[in-house]
Each structure stands twice: as C-alpha cells, then as structure tokens.
Scaffold this motif. Structure first.
Motif, PDB file in Angstrom:
ATOM      1  N   THR A 133      12.294  -7.257  -2.352  1.00 56.83           N
ATOM      2  CA  THR A 133      11.164  -8.427  -2.499  1.00 56.83           C
ATOM      3  C   THR A 133      11.142  -9.507  -3.591  1.00 56.83           C
ATOM      4  O   THR A 133      11.073 -10.730  -3.428  1.00 56.83           O
ATOM      5  CB  THR A 133       9.891  -7.657  -2.355  1.00 56.83           C
ATOM      6  OG1 THR A 133       9.893  -7.064  -0.956  1.00 56.83           O
ATOM      7  CG2 THR A 133       9.112  -9.008  -2.026  1.00 56.83           C
ATOM      8  N   ASP A 159      11.721 -10.273   5.334  1.00 57.88           N
ATOM      9  CA  ASP A 159      11.535  -9.435   4.430  1.00 57.88           C
ATOM     10  C   ASP A 159      10.909  -7.998   5.437  1.00 57.88           C
ATOM     11  O   ASP A 159       9.925  -8.092   5.688  1.00 57.88           O
ATOM     12  CB  ASP A 159      10.539  -9.519   3.297  1.00 57.88           C
ATOM     13  CG  ASP A 159      10.816  -8.508   2.168  1.00 57.88           C
ATOM     14  OD1 ASP A 159      11.167  -7.565   2.471  1.00 57.88           O
ATOM     15  OD2 ASP A 159       9.970  -8.829   1.227  1.00 57.88           O
ATOM     16  N   GLU A 160      11.877  -7.229   5.720  1.00 54.78           N
ATOM     17  CA  GLU A 160      11.419  -6.042   6.736  1.00 54.78           C
ATOM     18  C   GLU A 160      10.770  -6.484   7.924  1.00 54.78           C
ATOM     19  O   GLU A 160       9.380  -6.126   8.006  1.00 54.78           O
ATOM     20  CB  GLU A 160      10.955  -5.139   6.067  1.00 54.78           C
ATOM     21  CG  GLU A 160      11.773  -4.362   4.864  1.00 54.78           C
ATOM     22  CD  GLU A 160      11.026  -3.290   4.212  1.00 54.78           C
ATOM     23  OE1 GLU A 160      10.283  -2.308   4.762  1.00 54.78           O
ATOM     24  OE2 GLU A 160      11.259  -3.162   2.701  1.00 54.78           O
ATOM     25  N   GLN A 165       6.969  -9.739   3.638  1.00 54.80           N
ATOM     26  CA  GLN A 165       6.936  -8.319   4.032  1.00 54.80           C
ATOM     27  C   GLN A 165       5.412  -8.191   4.244  1.00 54.80           C
ATOM     28  O   GLN A 165       4.561  -8.910   3.837  1.00 54.80           O
ATOM     29  CB  GLN A 165       7.309  -7.402   2.729  1.00 54.80           C
ATOM     30  CG  GLN A 165       7.389  -6.043   3.110  1.00 54.80           C
ATOM     31  CD  GLN A 165       7.954  -5.292   1.934  1.00 54.80           C
ATOM     32  OE1 GLN A 165       7.869  -5.909   0.847  1.00 54.80           O
ATOM     33  NE2 GLN A 165       8.209  -3.984   2.035  1.00 54.80           N
TER      34      GLN A 165
HETATM   35 MG   LIG Z   1       9.802  -4.980  -0.581  1.00 56.29          MG
END
Ligand SMILES: [Mg+2]
Ligand SMILES: Nc1ncnc2c1ncn2[C@@H]1O[C@H](COP(=O)(O)OP(=O)(O)OP(=O)(O)O)[C@@H](O)[C@H]1O
Length: 255
Positions: free
Chosen positions: A47, A162-163, A80
């Motif tokens: 991140t 992000d994810e 995220q």
């Molecule tokens: Mg992360």
C-alpha cells in the motif's frame, strides 16, 4: 513496436514518521498495457508503494516520473479497505460520479453523457439497484464494488487496485477479473492481491514487495519468489495455490 513508459520509479526509499522505512531502493518501470500483480506479506509495503505512485506519500529519497499529457484522469485508484461512517450523507451514484472530476461539485446537475457512463458502469458491476442507497448502509463487498466503479468511470490511463477482492464473493471476483482483463486492453493495471491462486491467470507480471521489490516479467509464481526474493511461504499460504503454477528454479513445470 516498443511499448511506451507511463511511470518510472527510480531508487525510491519511503516510509513514515521521518525515519521508519517501509520501502528501500525501489526501482520499477511501468509501461502501457502492463498488468502488474503486486504480492507480498502483510506490512511488506504494498500500500505504501501505491501511495508513493499516487503522490499521496512523499518519499524520503529517489524520484518518480510520470509520462502523460493529461494529468486529471491519469490514475484511477481503488483503496484497500474503507470504513464509512453509517451516517455519512452521500449516496452511491454521487460517490461513483465523484470519480469523474475532483473539481465538479457533486451538487451540480450531471450531463447526459456522464449519466450514461454512470448507468453503464453500474450495470457492468451489478450495482444498479444500489444507486440511491446511502453508502454507510452498504455491505463490505457492495462498498468495494461502488469504489471500483468510482475508480474506473473516468477511464483512467492507469488503474490501481489495492486488494479489490477482500470482501467480494467468488462470483463477483471472477466478474471483476474478467472486467479487468477487458479494461487492460487500453489501460495499465496495477493490482495488489493476496489471491495468489487466481492472479497468475490474469496478470502479465508480478512484483514481490517486502521492503524491497523484486520484479518478475512473467505471471508465474515461482519458488524463487519464496526462497530468494523474500516472499515468505506464509504469503503463498494465503490462498489455495494450484500446484502447477509453482515453478522450479529453471522455470520447468513442477508437476
Ligand atoms: Mg496494504
Ligand atoms: N500511516 C502510517 N504510519 C506509520 N507507519 C505506517 C503507516 N502506514 C503503514 N505503516 C507501516 O509501514 C509498513 C508497510 O505498510 P503497508 O500498509 O504498506 O503494508 P502492506 O504491504 O500494504 O500490508 P497489507 O498486506 O497488510 O495491506 C508497515 O510496517 C506499516 O505498519
């Protein structure tokens, strides 16, 4: 034909509180139509790397170059995990439309063209029925879809996720990957994921981030990444890794 470079990351060291290093001497060149999967352990700095690329975190040293004429819709970003206050007074369609311009007021009447984009994207991501819901009332997966729509509605040159599949169900996860594959035809994609069982089928290259970065120009997850590249086993243990995608050192199929 040579692919054009879109971002060049040169020897970046970055972190927090003026001294806490999260990334050390990172180098990465990102090209048009790349689809880079970023993997690595929790706290490895994935991140943080995205924040540096987005200009949200100023690195301690090193430089990052952007190759683009248009600044405004250069990068679309799906952060995220997002916690939203239940009482936050904004509805789904306005969140998505806010991805079109940072300057436009969300209270301004929207153009027919923008409205068409909104309808199309909600249809694609299957959130049309959520259009007028307050975002604080959504489930995690629904919220993630809404933020995905917000990230891609402006048709950015680079899409950073992000994810994106932390909360979404299996069915939507494959819809998501198919959508990303389609978008990748004219968009560079950087995807952080722990979903190691699936991403090798979609990404074109893999970067393993664990304070340092090791770039692999192919999409296979190899034993090298586990052994030499400081991508520890527990990273791979996050998801079911089909045996055949793990390659031996020389690149031979391990079956
Ligand atoms: Mg992360
Ligand atoms: N705002 C912050 N202030 C101080 N330290 C931070 C901050 N954000 C992250 N860190 C630290 O920097 C390191 C890298 O964190 P980062 O969030 O980039 O990891 P990550 O690879 O994204 O992990 P995860 O897989 O859990 O999302 C960690 O040690 C983390 O504790």
């Amino acid at each position: 034909m040579n692919k054009s470079k879109v971002i060049d990351i040169n020897n970046i060291t970055a972190g927090y509180d003026n001294h806490k290093i999260a990334l050390k001497n990172i180098n990465l060149s990102i090209y048009e139509n790349d689809f880079i999967g970023i993997i690595g352990p929790n706290g490895g700095g994935k991140t943080t790397l995205l924040k540096v690329i987005l200009g949200l975190l100023k690195p301690f040293s090193g430089e990052i170059k952007y190759y683009s004429d248009e600044k405004e819709h250069f990068i679309g970003y799906l952060p995220q995990f997002k916690l939203i206050d239940e009482k936050f007074p904004i509805i789904v369609k306005d969140v998505i439309l806010s991805g079109l311009s940072s300057k436009k007021s969300i209270f301004k009447a929207i153009s027919k063209e923008d409205n068409n984009k909104l309808e199309k994207i909600m249809e694609e991501i299957k959130i049309t029925d959520l259009k007028n819901r307050a975002i604080g009332s959504l489930s995690g997966g629904q919220l993630q879809r809404v933020f995905l729509a917000r990230a891609i509605i402006s048709n950015p040159k680079i899409l950073i996720l992000d994810e994106p599949n932390t909360f979404v169900d299996k069915k939507f996860s494959s819809t998501l990957y198919d959508l990303l594959r389609e978008l990748n035809k004219n968009m560079t994609i950087i995807l952080v994921s722990h979903d190691l069982g699936t991403i090798p089928q979609y990404v074109k290259s893999i970067a393993c981030v664990n304070q340092t970065l090791h770039y692999h120009p192919t999409s296979e997850i190899t034993e090298d990444m586990i052994d030499a590249y400081a991508c520890p086993l527990e990273v791979l243990a996050h998801g079911p890794v089909p045996h055949r995608i793990i390659l031996k050192h020389g690149g031979n199929k391990d079956d």
